[in-house]
Scaffold this motif. Structure first.
Motif, PDB file in Angstrom:
ATOM      1  N   SER A  34       0.852  -1.184   0.000  1.00  0.00           N
ATOM      2  CA  SER A  34       0.000   0.000   0.000  1.00  0.00           C
ATOM      3  C   SER A  34       0.885   1.231   0.000  1.00  0.00           C
ATOM      4  O   SER A  34       2.005   1.204   0.513  1.00  0.00           O
ATOM      5  CB  SER A  34      -0.912   0.015   1.225  1.00  0.00           C
ATOM      6  OG  SER A  34      -1.645   1.219   1.282  1.00  0.00           O
ATOM      7  N   LEU A  44      -7.820   4.355  -1.011  1.00  0.00           N
ATOM      8  CA  LEU A  44      -6.523   3.728  -0.815  1.00  0.00           C
ATOM      9  C   LEU A  44      -6.648   2.268  -1.228  1.00  0.00           C
ATOM     10  O   LEU A  44      -7.570   1.560  -0.802  1.00  0.00           O
ATOM     11  CB  LEU A  44      -6.104   3.812   0.659  1.00  0.00           C
ATOM     12  CG  LEU A  44      -4.767   3.148   0.999  1.00  0.00           C
ATOM     13  CD1 LEU A  44      -3.616   4.037   0.560  1.00  0.00           C
ATOM     14  CD2 LEU A  44      -4.674   2.849   2.493  1.00  0.00           C
ATOM     15  N   HIS A  45      -5.736   1.803  -2.083  1.00  0.00           N
ATOM     16  CA  HIS A  45      -5.753   0.415  -2.532  1.00  0.00           C
ATOM     17  C   HIS A  45      -4.688  -0.366  -1.767  1.00  0.00           C
ATOM     18  O   HIS A  45      -3.511  -0.011  -1.785  1.00  0.00           O
ATOM     19  CB  HIS A  45      -5.492   0.319  -4.031  1.00  0.00           C
ATOM     20  CG  HIS A  45      -6.603   0.884  -4.858  1.00  0.00           C
ATOM     21  ND1 HIS A  45      -7.590   0.110  -5.417  1.00  0.00           N
ATOM     22  CD2 HIS A  45      -6.883   2.162  -5.208  1.00  0.00           C
ATOM     23  CE1 HIS A  45      -8.429   0.879  -6.087  1.00  0.00           C
ATOM     24  NE2 HIS A  45      -8.018   2.137  -5.965  1.00  0.00           N
ATOM     25  N   VAL A  46      -5.121  -1.423  -1.116  1.00  0.00           N
ATOM     26  CA  VAL A  46      -4.211  -2.305  -0.389  1.00  0.00           C
ATOM     27  C   VAL A  46      -4.237  -3.658  -1.087  1.00  0.00           C
ATOM     28  O   VAL A  46      -5.306  -4.247  -1.289  1.00  0.00           O
ATOM     29  CB  VAL A  46      -4.645  -2.447   1.088  1.00  0.00           C
ATOM     30  CG1 VAL A  46      -3.648  -3.302   1.858  1.00  0.00           C
ATOM     31  CG2 VAL A  46      -4.784  -1.079   1.738  1.00  0.00           C
ATOM     32  N   TYR A  47      -3.046  -4.162  -1.468  1.00  0.00           N
ATOM     33  CA  TYR A  47      -2.959  -5.414  -2.213  1.00  0.00           C
ATOM     34  C   TYR A  47      -2.334  -6.503  -1.353  1.00  0.00           C
ATOM     35  O   TYR A  47      -1.383  -6.266  -0.599  1.00  0.00           O
ATOM     36  CB  TYR A  47      -2.130  -5.222  -3.484  1.00  0.00           C
ATOM     37  CG  TYR A  47      -2.770  -4.281  -4.473  1.00  0.00           C
ATOM     38  CD1 TYR A  47      -3.820  -4.699  -5.277  1.00  0.00           C
ATOM     39  CD2 TYR A  47      -2.328  -2.962  -4.598  1.00  0.00           C
ATOM     40  CE1 TYR A  47      -4.417  -3.840  -6.177  1.00  0.00           C
ATOM     41  CE2 TYR A  47      -2.915  -2.095  -5.496  1.00  0.00           C
ATOM     42  CZ  TYR A  47      -3.967  -2.540  -6.284  1.00  0.00           C
ATOM     43  OH  TYR A  47      -4.558  -1.679  -7.181  1.00  0.00           O
ATOM     44  N   SER A  82      -7.400  -7.741  -2.848  1.00  0.00           N
ATOM     45  CA  SER A  82      -7.166  -6.324  -2.620  1.00  0.00           C
ATOM     46  C   SER A  82      -8.310  -5.763  -1.784  1.00  0.00           C
ATOM     47  O   SER A  82      -9.405  -6.333  -1.728  1.00  0.00           O
ATOM     48  CB  SER A  82      -7.048  -5.559  -3.942  1.00  0.00           C
ATOM     49  OG  SER A  82      -8.276  -5.542  -4.644  1.00  0.00           O
TER      50      SER A  82
END
Length: 709
Positions: A34, A44-47, A82
């Motif tokens: 992130s 916010l993109h969290v992978y 994600s």
């Protein structure tokens, strides 16, 4: 209980404890990626490298602000690999990851992620902000910053009856080592001087001038604009003629940093170029573009941090700039010209310098620095896009794409987006009707836990994703791509060469129309006409694996292909040509500027060195070097019309003799190497003249103090 039994119980308990500890240490660790900041209004993109376990609802994740739980919109994506976190006001937050999010036998790399929601990107107000940034981030395991080789996407190959540099976007010129205006050749092939050659009489070419650089400047790109030549190059920051303040170097040993420089020459008199303007920024060039009279230079600068100073001082953390009109010294960039990009995770600057080459003494230069790494760039007539790769570990990576608006010399940051995977080069990006399109590769070819896969993403003018096609060509990676209007083309490879055709006319609903699998792969795709593409790449050979399993894939000779895409559902390779054997190489494989194009004659050419396999195993022999030309049409395929290679007697190529560029003017063709120019007729490729460049005399560049005013 006897002492012996107690010892047995303690031994068993200890063994169990050790096994539990070992199993914990060796439990599969789930990588989490992130960025540290995001603009307000964006998520916010969290992978994750592994999907969240099936029965864990997204609401089990939670966000806190000042240690207090705060409402946020949480949603999964990409089959629970994600998480999107949105609807937060500007401020500092922490995302908390539930225990056992990925199952009993997998543990998260982090249990909490801190991030900031920014209201807008504003210039920094103090050095403290910059110092805090460098304390917070550290270098990641990404690939090196690479200088480029790398509206409607239409390549430019010719016009005005002379060669034009092969460029990606109409109206956006790209720099090259050689250019022509039809009457003269301009080149910086040896880097140490500007050479102008008079080609108005192809039977008797003459040197017009050679301007040597005597102050440490080294040029590697140029533009030509009527009576002005713009050079892009580098110069040591501590060069003796740079007028840098001697107090900046002190007595200590310091690494040499480079100043990337734009120089403008007045060539009204081609025999006597005059340096009239110079500006520069600290760092290394990753790309330049020119729109009308405006030149854009993007550099990457990673400050050196001194080991003998526990606290960095200002002159180490702020990029240096120089402009011959406004000042005569290299000096730190003003703080009101520095901003921190949302999502920035690299301790480096992207420095954007814009120069109006017609401005004379009226200023006409603007330099801004953005904390955040720049790697690849794409530019339309209205916008600039820079990419940065964020690595969590060897298993996971995401790309940050930063969008800037262009208004003459003014460049303004607009938006950012985070995408899964990495972006290969400029041809993997495109802007069309206000939408940004790109293709990425996610994962690793050799990691079964995180298999490579490829994606197409379409974003609106606010950099919000509106459409995608994901998980294409599993266990392969992108080798080339091209966007042409309503169609996107992508070549992936591992054992065969799948050419994907995708319909991107509806940004909200892109889809794959067809796929072609053939041996080999294309490193560069070039439009032939509306229904055909040319691919430049390599033939591949599948050999039996002596250890069993998948065959061993080796590259063979250089391959040219013509792809018929008129029937989108059933693309075909209608013609192909293989040149030489393993080791055969042309610079067109990695630099599209090396492609010669004569659109009216359907003529394509490129420099080439041809290798053949020796009778001894694994030994390659250099057979010939020079240039080759083909007439390529949809009707007749690929027809070789000229072979201008020369037989080689050495096992290696002399770079000074190696042909670097091919251009035409009128009915004449010119091949240019470091030490000579040769002219030919375009009709029969009959030799006309040879001009030895080694005999050029030296004309010194004016010293910096005497730049024409």
């Amino acid at each position: 209980m006897s002492t012996g039994r107690w010892l047995i119980v303690l031994g068993v308990a200890g063994t169990i404890g050790i096994l539990v500890l070992i199993s914990f240490l060796f439990w599969p660790k789930v990588g989490i990626t992130s960025t540290k900041s995001v603009l307000a209004g964006q998520s916010l993109h969290v992978y994750f490298t592994d999907p969240v376990r099936g029965n864990l609802d997204a609401s089990q994740f939670h966000v806190t602000k000042s240690n207090k739980r705060t409402p946020a919109k949480l949603a999964y994506g990409n089959e629970k690999k994600s998480l999107q976190v949105g609807e937060l006001q500007p401020g500092d937050y922490t995302l908390h990851i539930p225990a056992n999010s990925f199952g009993v036998w997998k543990r998260a790399g982090d249990q909490a992620l801190s991030f900031t929601v920014l209201e807008s990107v504003q210039p920094v107000t103090s050095m403290k902000e910059i110092e805090n940034f460098f304390e917070r981030v550290k270098p990641q395991g990404r690939s090196e910053i690479m200088e480029e080789s790398s509206s409607e996407d239409k390549a430019s190959g010719g016009g005005n009856d002379h060669s034009q540099t092969n460029q990606q976007v109409a109206g956006v010129d790209e720099a090259d080592t050689v250019k022509t205006d039809g009457d003269f050749l301009y080149d910086v092939l040896n880097g140490e001087g500007l050479i102008i050659t008079d080609i108005r009489n192809p039977n008797e070419m003459v040197r017009a001038s050679k301007t040597d650089f005597t102050d440490g400047f080294y040029a590697n790109q140029l533009y030509v604009d009527q009576d002005k030549v713009v050079l892009i190059g580098g110069q040591s920051l501590d060069a003796p003629t740079s007028n840098m303040d001697s107090n900046m170097t002190e007595d200590r040993m310091m690494p040499t940093q480079q100043m990337s420089v734009i120089r403008v020459y007045d060539v009204t008199d081609r025999t006597n170029p005059k340096l009239i303007r110079e500006t520069g920024a600290e760092g290394y060039v990753i790309g330049t573009r020119k729109i009308d009279q405006f030149v854009y230079m993007i550099t990457n600068n990673q400050p050196f941090l001194w080991y003998d100073h526990p606290t960095p001082v200002e002159d180490q953390l702020v990029p240096k700039v120089y402009d011959s009109i406004s000042n005569q010294q290299v000096q730190p960039l003003a703080l009101d010209k520095i901003s921190i990009l949302p999502g920035a995770m690299e301790p480096s600057y992207s420095v954007i310098t814009t120069l109006d080459i017609e401005s004379g003494e009226q200023g006409g230069v603007d330099t801004k620095a953005y904390l955040g790494s720049g790697e690849q760039l794409y530019m339309s007539e209205d916008h600039l896009y820079l990419t940065s790769t964020n690595y969590q570990d060897s298993q996971q990576s995401t790309s940050e794409v930063f969008k800037f608006s262009l208004d003459k010399t003014h460049v303004h940051f607009q938006q950012t987006a985070q995408l899964k995977g990495t972006i290969l080069n400029q041809f993997s990006m495109d802007e069309h009707n206000g939408y940004f399109r790109t293709v990425t590769t996610e994962g690793n070819l050799w990691d079964e836990r995180n298999k490579a896969k490829n994606h197409l993403f379409i974003l609106d003018e606010n950099m919000k994703q509106v459409g995608s096609v994901e998980n294409l060509a599993v266990n392969e990676r992108i080798y080339s791509a091209r966007f042409l209007g309503d169609k996107a083309y992508m070549v992936t490879f591992r054992e065969t060469d799948p050419l994907f055709i995708m319909d991107v006319a509806d940004p909200n609903n892109p889809k794959v129309l067809g796929e072609l699998k053939i041996p080999g792969f294309s490193n560069y795709l070039h439009p032939l006409d509306e229904g055909h593409l040319i691919g430049f790449g390599y033939e591949t050979i599948a050999k039996k694996n002596p250890q069993g399993g998948a065959p061993i894939i080796q590259t063979g000779g250089m391959k040219i292909s013509v792809f018929d895409v008129t029937d989108y559902a059933n693309p075909k390779e209608t013609a192909s040509e293989v040149i030489g054997g393993q080791g055969t190489y042309s610079s067109v494989q990695h630099d599209h500027h090396a492609l010669f194009i004569h659109p009216h004659r359907n003529l394509f050419g490129f420099p080439i060195s041809v290798y053949e396999q020796s009778k001894r195993e694994n030994i390659l022999n250099l057979q010939s070097s020079g240039a080759m030309f083909y007439e390529i049409t949809a009707k007749h395929g690929i027809v070789k019309v000229a072979d201008l290679t020369k037989r080689m007697t050495n096992d290696y190529m002399d770079w000074e003799k190696e042909i670097q560029r091919l251009v035409y003017s009128g009915n004449s063709l010119y091949t240019i190497s470091v030490n000579e120019v040769n002219s030919y007729t375009l009709d029969q490729f009959t030799p006309l003249d040879t001009l030895e460049r080694a005999s050029y005399t030296t004309d010194s560049v004016p010293p910096r103090e005497s730049i024409e005013k």
